[in-house]
Design an enzyme around this catalytic site. Structure first.
Site, PDB file in Angstrom:
ATOM      1  N   GLY A 134      -6.794   8.247  50.285  1.00 57.99           N
ATOM      2  CA  GLY A 134      -7.788   8.480  49.240  1.00 57.99           C
ATOM      3  C   GLY A 134      -8.465   9.828  49.326  1.00 57.99           C
ATOM      4  O   GLY A 134      -9.473  10.068  48.672  1.00 57.99           O
ATOM      5  N   HIS A 178      -4.508  -3.383  57.061  1.00 58.28           N
ATOM      6  CA  HIS A 178      -4.801  -2.109  56.394  1.00 58.28           C
ATOM      7  C   HIS A 178      -6.021  -1.462  57.068  1.00 58.28           C
ATOM      8  O   HIS A 178      -6.943  -2.158  57.499  1.00 58.28           O
ATOM      9  CB  HIS A 178      -5.066  -2.336  54.903  1.00 58.28           C
ATOM     10  CG  HIS A 178      -5.127  -1.059  54.138  1.00 58.28           C
ATOM     11  ND1 HIS A 178      -6.263  -0.282  54.106  1.00 58.28           N
ATOM     12  CD2 HIS A 178      -4.192  -0.393  53.425  1.00 58.28           C
ATOM     13  CE1 HIS A 178      -6.013   0.812  53.394  1.00 58.28           C
ATOM     14  NE2 HIS A 178      -4.764   0.766  52.963  1.00 58.28           N
ATOM     15  N   SER A 220      -2.335   9.222  49.981  1.00 53.70           N
ATOM     16  CA  SER A 220      -2.267  10.235  48.917  1.00 53.70           C
ATOM     17  C   SER A 220      -0.835  10.519  48.444  1.00 53.70           C
ATOM     18  O   SER A 220      -0.485  11.664  48.161  1.00 53.70           O
ATOM     19  CB  SER A 220      -2.963  11.527  49.358  1.00 53.70           C
ATOM     20  OG  SER A 220      -4.325  11.276  49.642  1.00 53.70           O
ATOM     21  N   GLU A 243      -8.553  -0.085  55.930  1.00 54.76           N
ATOM     22  CA  GLU A 243      -9.854  -0.445  55.341  1.00 54.76           C
ATOM     23  C   GLU A 243     -10.317  -1.796  55.880  1.00 54.76           C
ATOM     24  O   GLU A 243     -11.523  -2.031  56.054  1.00 54.76           O
ATOM     25  CB  GLU A 243      -9.744  -0.451  53.804  1.00 54.76           C
ATOM     26  CG  GLU A 243      -9.685   0.979  53.275  1.00 54.76           C
ATOM     27  CD  GLU A 243      -8.879   1.158  52.004  1.00 54.76           C
ATOM     28  OE1 GLU A 243      -8.600   0.161  51.308  1.00 54.76           O
ATOM     29  OE2 GLU A 243      -8.526   2.314  51.704  1.00 54.76           O
ATOM     30  N   GLU A 266      -0.027   4.760  57.839  1.00 57.94           N
ATOM     31  CA  GLU A 266      -1.049   5.330  56.956  1.00 57.94           C
ATOM     32  C   GLU A 266      -2.085   6.074  57.803  1.00 57.94           C
ATOM     33  O   GLU A 266      -3.019   5.448  58.326  1.00 57.94           O
ATOM     34  CB  GLU A 266      -1.738   4.216  56.165  1.00 57.94           C
ATOM     35  CG  GLU A 266      -0.796   3.443  55.266  1.00 57.94           C
ATOM     36  CD  GLU A 266      -1.521   2.809  54.088  1.00 57.94           C
ATOM     37  OE1 GLU A 266      -1.008   2.921  52.980  1.00 57.94           O
ATOM     38  OE2 GLU A 266      -2.613   2.230  54.285  1.00 57.94           O
ATOM     39  N   ASN A 314      -0.597  -0.739  46.486  1.00 61.23           N
ATOM     40  CA  ASN A 314      -1.736  -1.490  47.006  1.00 61.23           C
ATOM     41  C   ASN A 314      -2.906  -1.219  46.069  1.00 61.23           C
ATOM     42  O   ASN A 314      -3.471  -0.130  46.087  1.00 61.23           O
ATOM     43  CB  ASN A 314      -2.051  -1.020  48.432  1.00 61.23           C
ATOM     44  CG  ASN A 314      -3.342  -1.627  48.960  1.00 61.23           C
ATOM     45  OD1 ASN A 314      -3.909  -2.545  48.362  1.00 61.23           O
ATOM     46  ND2 ASN A 314      -3.820  -1.108  50.075  1.00 61.23           N
ATOM     47  N   LYS A 339      -5.828  -2.496  46.039  1.00 63.32           N
ATOM     48  CA  LYS A 339      -7.171  -2.600  46.639  1.00 63.32           C
ATOM     49  C   LYS A 339      -8.076  -3.423  45.710  1.00 63.32           C
ATOM     50  O   LYS A 339      -7.609  -4.355  45.074  1.00 63.32           O
ATOM     51  CB  LYS A 339      -7.726  -1.207  46.946  1.00 63.32           C
ATOM     52  CG  LYS A 339      -6.705  -0.373  47.748  1.00 63.32           C
ATOM     53  CD  LYS A 339      -7.242   0.894  48.315  1.00 63.32           C
ATOM     54  CE  LYS A 339      -6.131   1.605  49.106  1.00 63.32           C
ATOM     55  NZ  LYS A 339      -6.578   2.809  49.764  1.00 63.32           N
TER      56      LYS A 339
HETATM   57  P1  13P Z   1      -4.134   6.404  48.466  1.00 62.80           P
HETATM   58  O1  13P Z   1      -2.714   6.470  47.964  1.00 62.80           O
HETATM   59  O2  13P Z   1      -5.145   6.195  47.401  1.00 62.80           O
HETATM   60  O3  13P Z   1      -4.436   7.548  49.403  1.00 62.80           O
HETATM   61  O4  13P Z   1      -4.228   5.069  49.386  1.00 62.80           O
HETATM   62  C1  13P Z   1      -3.258   4.830  50.339  1.00 62.80           C
HETATM   63  C2  13P Z   1      -3.398   3.441  50.831  1.00 62.80           C
HETATM   64  O5  13P Z   1      -4.364   3.110  51.494  1.00 62.80           O
HETATM   65  C3  13P Z   1      -2.347   2.479  50.484  1.00 62.80           C
HETATM   66  O6  13P Z   1      -2.476   1.303  51.208  1.00 62.80           O
END
Ligand code: 13P
Length: 250
Positions: free
Chosen positions: A173, A95, A213, A97, A167, A9, A11
């Site tokens: 992150g 997601h 992560s 976010e 997640e 992903n 982003k």
């Molecule tokens: P990270 O791998 O940067 O923690 O992000 C995970 C994520 O949100 C994947 O959709």
């Protein structure tokens, strides 16, 4: 046997030129890997160029979101069939976010899931608890609510390709990965809830990805768990080297 899926992903990173450059570097690194699925999800403006670059590779394309209407006066939105026409096979839905910053709810997730499967896109439905919810012992009730409301009204026949991504928000992150045992516990719970909602055969076939992560260093331990079928990778999917090492976990 569920086929592993390693998905990136991206982003809000990478222009179309950067996406093409990434694909050119990644493709030879994962050439010959054929016992697992690979997907990258660039931002909308990079989809078409990425699709062209991915031709003749085994890497699939995904989008990071969609809108549920087929077309219309919805400024800024992207319709399911536009993604399919761009060459997308997958679409990430709900997601954290999007839930956190853009007002996504279980109800909008449900509508998007329905719209995605109608045009044959494979939905990657994201669920997960916040740190506060985990500390309050609410992890399972939260997952249960997200699954029940997000999948309401959908039937197993429509969801044959369903992918769920667990997640935990506190692991995204942050460098804090859920331990393999914590992730497995959540994945097993998710599978049992999907079985209750949609029947055992669908639950058994549904791939449940872990996200938060994920790195080359922790992927093998996660993938060794019975109910972890792949990973949704954020930060570590942005570099061909680290992403290919995650893809090639053993
Ligand atoms: P990270 O791998 O940067 O923690 O992000 C995970 C994520 O949100 C994947 O959709």
């Amino acid at each position: 046997m569920r086929r592993p899926l390693i998905a990136g992903n991206w982003k809000m990173y990478k222009t179309s030129a950067e996406a093409v450059d990434f694909v050119r570097q990644l493709a030879p690194l994962v050439n010959g890997v054929n016992d697992r699925d690979i997907m990258i999800a660039p931002a909308f403006p990079a989809l078409e160029a990425a699709a062209a670059a991915l031709k003749s590779t085994a890497i699939a394309l995904g989008a990071q979101d969609l809108f549920w209407e087929a077309e219309g006066a919805f400024t800024g939105q992207v319709a399911p069939r536009m993604l399919a026409a761009c060459g997308c096979r997958y679409v990430i839905i709900g997601h954290s976010e999007r839930r956190q910053y853009f007002g996504e709810t279980d109800e909008t997730v449900r509508r998007k899931l329905q719209a995605a499967v109608q045009v044959g896109l494979i939905p990657v439905m994201c669920v997960g608890e916040t740190e506060k919810e985990r500390e309050a012992g609410q992890t399972f009730p939260i997952l249960d609510k997200q699954l029940q409301n997000g999948l309401k009204g959908l039937i197993a026949d429509d969801l044959a390709s369903l992918v769920i991504a667990y997640e935990p928000v506190w692991a995204i992150g942050t460098g804090k990965t859920a331990t393999a045992d914590q992730a497995q516990e959540a994945h097993r719970f998710i599978r049992s809830q999907v079985a209750q909602l949609l029947g055992f055969p669908l639950a058994d076939a549904t791939r449940i990805l872990y996200g938060g992560s994920v790195k080359p260093e922790n992927i093998a331990e996660l993938m060794a768990m019975a109910d972890i079928d792949g990973a949704l990778v954020g930060g570590a999917s942005l570099k061909p080297d680290s992403f290919s090492r995650i893809v090639k976990f053993s």
